[in-house]
Structures are given as C-alpha cells and as structure tokens.
Scaffold this motif. Sequence first.
Motif, PDB file in Angstrom:
ATOM      1  N   GLY A 394       0.831  -1.216   0.000  1.00 26.58           N
ATOM      2  CA  GLY A 394       0.000   0.000   0.000  1.00 26.58           C
ATOM      3  C   GLY A 394       0.856   1.253   0.000  1.00 26.58           C
ATOM      4  N   GLN A 397       3.918   2.044  -2.420  1.00 27.23           N
ATOM      5  CA  GLN A 397       4.168   0.847  -3.233  1.00 27.23           C
ATOM      6  C   GLN A 397       3.234   0.875  -4.447  1.00 27.23           C
ATOM      7  OE1 GLN A 397       6.436  -1.631  -2.033  1.00 27.23           O
ATOM      8  NE2 GLN A 397       6.853  -0.124  -0.437  1.00 27.23           N
ATOM      9  N   LEU A 399       0.937  -1.090  -7.396  1.00 24.58           N
ATOM     10  CA  LEU A 399       0.011  -2.236  -7.340  1.00 24.58           C
ATOM     11  C   LEU A 399       0.761  -3.527  -7.656  1.00 24.58           C
ATOM     12  CD1 LEU A 399      -3.158  -0.805  -9.117  1.00 24.58           C
ATOM     13  CD2 LEU A 399      -2.815  -1.154  -6.684  1.00 24.58           C
ATOM     14  N   ASP A 402       2.511  -4.680  -4.655  1.00 26.39           N
ATOM     15  CA  ASP A 402       1.539  -5.304  -3.728  1.00 26.39           C
ATOM     16  C   ASP A 402       1.263  -6.743  -4.149  1.00 26.39           C
ATOM     17  OD1 ASP A 402       1.359  -2.943  -2.422  1.00 26.39           O
ATOM     18  OD2 ASP A 402      -0.717  -2.494  -2.972  1.00 26.39           O
TER      19      ASP A 402
END
Lengths: 485, 472
Positions: A394, A397, A399, A402
């Motif tokens: 999150g 960062q 996606l 993640d």
Amino acid sequence: MQKHSLLADLVDIRDQIARDRETSREQLQHRDRKIGLEYDRPLSAGVTRLRCWINVIRKQEGLSSSQVSSGIKAQQSINIVVTLLWLLGAICGWILTQTVLFYDGNQPVNIISALLVLVCTQLFTLLLLLVFSLLGLPGVLRSLSVFNPAALLLGLLKRINSDRLEAISKLISSTDITGTAALRQRLIVYLAQHFTVALNLGIIAALLYLVAVSDLAFGWNTTLDVDTHSVARWLKGISWPWHSLVPAAVPDIQLVETSRYYRLQGQLRNGDWQAAQLGSWWIYILMCVLVYGLLPRILALIISGVQYDRAVSGAMTSASGANQILARMSSPLVSTIAEGEDDSAITRNVRPPLTKRQSGRDLPCLVIEWSEAHSNTDKMTAVGIEPLQIFSAGGHQTLAEDRNIVVHISSHNPQGVAVVVKSWEPPMLEFLDFLRNLRQRLDKACPLIVLLTTISGEQVEGHQLESWEAGLADLSDPALYVEPL
Amino acid sequence: MEAQIPVFAIVGHPNKGKSSIVSTLAQDSSVSISPLSGTTVHCRTYPMQVDGKELYRLVDTPGFQRARAAMDWMQRHSTSASDHVEVVRNFVEKQRNHQHFISECELLTPILAGAGILYVIDGSIPYGPEYDAEMEILRWTGQPSMALINQIGKAEFFEQWQQPLSQYFKIVRVFNAQTASFDRQIQLLTGFSELSDDWHQPLQQAADQLQAQRRQRMNLSARCITEGLVNMLQASETSNLGNKDDQMEIDKAAEEFQQKLIRMENRMRSEVESYFNYHRLEREEAALGIASEDLFSERTWKIFGLSRDQLVTTGMIGGAAGGSLLDLGSGGLTMFLGSGLGAIIGGASAWFGAKKLIGTRILGLPMGGHQLVVGPITNLNFPWVLFGRAVTHLQLVSQRTHAMRDQLQIIHSTGSDIVSGIPSAQRREIQRIFTGAAKGHAVKEEELSRLVEVIVSLVAKNPDSSKRDESP
C-alpha cells in the motif's frame, strides 16, 4: 376581487398566521416571497402590504364565493351590532324624550330638567370618556363599560354560540401582546358612538313629533332666590353657538321671566298663561340637542372611527407573525440547502460480524505494514502474535509490488498473516481488494489478522474499531479478525 | 452567453469531513455524516440560490476508494504530460459503467465539467502516502484547486501537511467545519474566488446575500424571543373553584400553569432554531423552574363577570351619580358632598354586599363564585431569567454549525453575565417594559423593537464568536 374591510382582513390575517404554523418555513418563504415579488410594493405601509398579502392568499386558497371567511363573518357580526345599536339608540332616545317632555296640561315641562337629562348627561359621559382616555385609565374605562350598551351587546355576543359570531368573539377575547387590547377598547368606544348618535336622532325625532302633534309648554322654577336675569344670561350663553344662525332659538329675558312659575300658586310669575309663547322653548331645546348632543357625538363617531381603524391597523402590524410575513415578502429567498432527498448515501447490507480470534499460544505470523503503518513487536507479542518477517504494501508501493508481496507471502504457506493498518484511516476498497487477493492465495483457514495501530500509542477509539469491523465484514471471511494493537 | 456559475467539488479521502464542510457551508443538517467509510457513494449538489437565481453550487462527492489503481490506469494510458486531462476524461468514460471505480468516476465527473476543486484533509491526523495518488489525480484534471485542512480530532498535524499539500495546491486554508464562525464561513466562501477571477462577482454577491440573511435571521429570532417573553410574562390561568380552600385544585392549577410556560418556552426555542435551518435539533436544557411562591395564586370571586375591584369602582361611580343628583337638586349647596358620600356608600355596598351574592342564583344561573388565578408571575427576577435563557439559546444556535450533530447543550449561568452586558439605562428601560407586561399592559411596537435591538446587540458582541475563528 371582493373588497374586504380592515377588520375582515385583520381576522383573516390572524387566522392565516395560525394555519401557517402547520406549514414548513421553507414553504412559507417560497409562497410569501413569490407574493412579494409579484404584488408587493415594499415602500408602502405595513398594513397595505399585509392586506395585499391576505388578498392574494385568499385567491390562492381558492375561497369560492359561497364560502365566507372568518373575517367577513366578523365584519358581519359588527354590522349586526351596529344595526342593533342604532335601533336601540333611536328607541331609547324616543322613550326618553317622551318621558322627559311629558305634559298633561297641568304643570309646564321643566326646561332645566329637560336640558339636564337630554343634554347634560350626554356631555357628562362624553367628558368622562375624554378625561379617562386622556389620563389613560383603562381600568376605570373597563368598569364604566358596565354602563356601555356596546360593551353589553359585545358581552352578549361572546355568550352566543354561533359560527358567525365566533370570529369577533375570538378577536375581542384574544390576549395578543400588543394592539388587541387597544382594539377592544376602541371598538367599544366606536360602537358606543353609533348608539349615542342614534339616541340623539331619537330625541330629535320624538321632540319634533311632540311639537307637531301636541302643544307643549315649558317653564322653570326653583326654591332658591335666583335672579331671573342671571338665569336668562346663563341660558343665552348656552345658545351662543347658534345665536346669529337661529335667533328664534335664543331666549330673551321676557321669555325667561314669563316662563318662571310657582307650584303653590299654580300659575306663572306674570300670572298670564301664554301657551304659544311658552311653547317656543322647543326650538331652544332642539338646538341644544343638535349642538351639544348630536354634533359632538357625530364628531366623536368620526374620531373614534378613525381611532378604531388605526387600532385595527395597529393590531394587524403588531400581530404575532405579521413581522415575519413582511420580512418573507421583502427579503430575497436565499437557499443553500440540497435539492431533493438525500440519495447519496448507501444503506449497508447487514453482514455477520467478524468472529473473535481465540487467545492461546502465540501465533507465528508474517506481518504486512499497510501504507507505512508501523508495527510494534512488543505489542504484537502482547496480543499473541509472533512476528516472523515484516513486509510493506500500500501507500507508496505500486500495485505490482503489492501483488508480488501477496505471491511471496503465500509461497511461505504461513500459519497466520497480520496486517498492520492505521486505525485513524477508514478501510478503503483498495485495502479490501488487497485482502481479497491475499485470501485467494492463502489457505481458507489461515488466520488473517488486521491490527489497528494508533498515532501515539493511545487506545483505539470505539468508532474506529467499529468502522474497521463493519468494513471488513463485507469480505465475509470467517478467518478474518480485526484487533487493536 | 451567460457566464457559468462557480461550481465547487468537495473531494478527498473518505471520512475526512467533506460532508461536514458541505453541511456547514450549505447550512444543511440533512447531509449524511457517518464515521463509517464510503457512506457517500453519489454526488449531491447544494445550489446557492437567491430568488431562484443560482450564484454558486457545492458538490459533495464520495471519497476516493481506489486512487492508486486509478492512477495506475491513467499512468499506463498517458504518453506525455500534455494528455493528462484527456486521460482522466477517458478514464471516467471507460470506467463509468464499471463498479470498480464508481467513486472515482463519480467524484471526477463534476471536476471534468468545470468545477473548482476543494480538497479536504483532516489536520488532526498525520499525513500518509495514501493521499499522494489522490492529489496527483486531481492535479491531472487541470482544474483550479484549493486544499482545506479540516480538523476532526484534537491533535494538530497542520505543519506536517503543509509541505505535501503545497506541492499539489497553490492555496491551502484551515477551516474547522465544526466550529467555524459565520464570519469565517463567509471568509472562506469569498476566498474561493482566488481560484478564478470570473468567480469573484457571484461569490461576493452570494456573501452579501448570506450576510443579509444572517441579519434577518437574528432580527426575526430576537423578535420571536421578545414576543415570546411578553406572552410568558402576561400568561395566567384562571379556573373556577368549587371550594376556595381545595388545595388539590390549587396545586393542579399551579402545575398546569408551569407546564404552559414550559410549552411556550419550547415553542419559542423551536421557532428560533427553525430560522437557522435547524428543524429537529435535540436540546438539553435545565427545565424552567418556578418557585411556587412566585405563582401569585389569587383566590377571588366574580359577580356579573366583574372582579371585586371592578365591582367596587362600578359601585362608586353609581353612588356618585346618585349623589350628584342630590347636589344638583340643592343647586350646589351641598358642596358635592352628595357625590362623595354616594361614591363611598356605593363602593362600600359593593365591597360588603357582593360576598352575599355569591351562591345566589337568578333563573338558575349563579351570580358569582370563587376563581383561582395563577400568574402572571410578579417576581422581578423572573423576566430576566427568561431573557437570559432565551439570549443564551440564541447565541448557541447562531454560533452552531450544521456539521455538529450532537445535542445542543444549553448551560445557563445565573443570567447576570448577560444582564451585566446591558448598559444600566437600557436595563431600566427593559425592566419597565417587563414590569408593564407582567401587569398586563399592552407593549408598544417601539418597545418591542427596542428589545429586539438589545437582544441582537447582546448576541453580536458575544466574545465566544471571535475565539472560534481560526487564522487561515
């Protein structure tokens, strides 16, 4: 449009104000501002504007010609009272004159008594009214109203249970803070003048009738040693207002001397019965009634009528709510609120609440710090979580990063995963997406524990925990837990 | 072509007070404010209209939910900095019918239609990286924008926010939606014109109208208080008593009278609140306490509908009239002794004889009976207690914002602080009006207007209103 009297407008305005209490202020503002923009002349007097307002309201309410407003009913009641007072006054005047001027040919009518009853009494009551009004003694006026025929009639009206009389009865019994008390007083005074004018007309009519159909003889007598010249001077003084206009109605010394009589002697002072000469006093009495009875009462009727109108106008502008009407009419309608109903919010489906994690031995967990929320090893241990390795997701960062974290964590086949989040931030859909992805890769029974951190280590607030529980319940995950850290 | 009116989209992270700010600026308590995230899912517009003419519009939007994902989509579809607005537009067009970015599409729509951006953050929590994507998306729209630092909690992280916010927004303002005074609200509204020169005139016009409306609300509220006070001071209850010593009847009448006063005061409170757009405001206020000795219970009797005093006056006048006939008959030799004696005899007869008439019936109708009159309250402090309570309530209501959803707590002091704010000459004048009203005298329009002026000036100079302003 039917023209209404001031009183009718006052009663209808008060009625409408009472009805408006059931209407919302917004609706009233719209209605009255519309009237203000279309019909109102803001520079005119408050009464004119209020009357214009009630006329438009009557039109809008669609009062059909067969319907009679309370105002009309009130005015009709007043008209009935006025008519009754005129009749009563005229009859009283007639009877009074017939009584006072009773003459059977034995003793002449005492001119002094006739003047006292027919003229002085009226002047006296007029004087009382003037004095008490000027001194401002409403209590005394109220007491005097026991003798006032108008007050008596209005009192009777209040006791009659009639739809037509209800409006006026309500008006005169009301206890409005300003105006109405003055109106009640003015109304009684104004109505009383109708009675007295009629009384004087009745007196004049009866006098003329008696003069026309019978022979009257007037005289005067006294026990006191009164000089005839003084009496003549006094009577002449009374006739000063008409002495040049109607010289025949000015008694001369000869007539005064001739008219003096003694009952013991049963004859007049000069001993001569000059019936025609003694009868000539009637014109003097007539002029006295006209000038000191009728004329002041007509003046009083006009003045009290003006005062009554002013009192009605005063009661109209000072009626509770009248100020607000004028303000609504003249002020721009400013609206800042939303249009229509609020459909912007969702109603959440009721989800089964999250279950509580069973406390027991420490659970070895991989830890994810979401959006730079700081984990605290000691605190995690205190809540039965043994942190094995810490990851970040999150926040800054991407996606893709993640997703990599999710893959990496699931490859460890962990016994439990703890996600540390900021308790002061709400559970966003983005975070729920992350948890959903994580669950898809983990064993269904693997505990997923969301740990709420606080800004300075204080306790998580109840509404924050509630918000997280409600948000995470949307995932319907039986192995998902939320706990304060 | 008519110039476009200013439209402002209130955007931001969920639960950071967007709806509170709209609620305060639009003076609308119907705005849903919930601690749960994602309560607002659709935009709601709040047009500011003067006689139907719209001067500006506020749009309350749902909070960002997937800002990073949206930004990710945009970055993938952008080739250079010059296409940012177009990319955002494409994003909204393409994602509009998909649930995934429903919040982002909803909040970006009014912005793409030309609305200025008011980005709201909570200054009582620290800055976090989750906000960057939101601010970047807003920058991509190319619309004029302003950041508003709201303060929901007690802590202050304004300094921490200044740097990230100033990277994305030229203008940053502090605005506490819960406590902002009316002047502060107007200041913020006119401050929006910094976003575009074209918006200066309509916003200034709107501010002028809102200030005029505020003045009118104060005047109408003060008028309502004034009328309510006089009505309460003049209030009384009269009931017929079977037995003049029936204590239960007396207690019942006293209780009913107290309830009547409480109802009158509550009605006054509700009306004042309605002027400020509060329709179902919950209130916590100590009940109006009235000592029983102040109720002025009077047991009296009436004959022919006249009170004892009126009956005596009437008797005196009747007696005097009879006596005056004697005076006239004697040619004035009695030196008006007849009138004087007549008045005394008439008055005395009425005083002593009247009691005997109670219980007498004529044609079945009673001539008189006992009456219990409760009120008006004659205690000199009572009007000031009512006055102080009403002014305190008006102060609180006028200073309250529509973002506040808690109960209105009215804590009354002794009232002396309010009274001490009135110059002594004015205080005497008011006391005279109060005393007159309590005696049942009609209150003149000028006197009512004076009271209205005093109330308005008392509320206007309340020191609390200045304390509540924050510096921008």
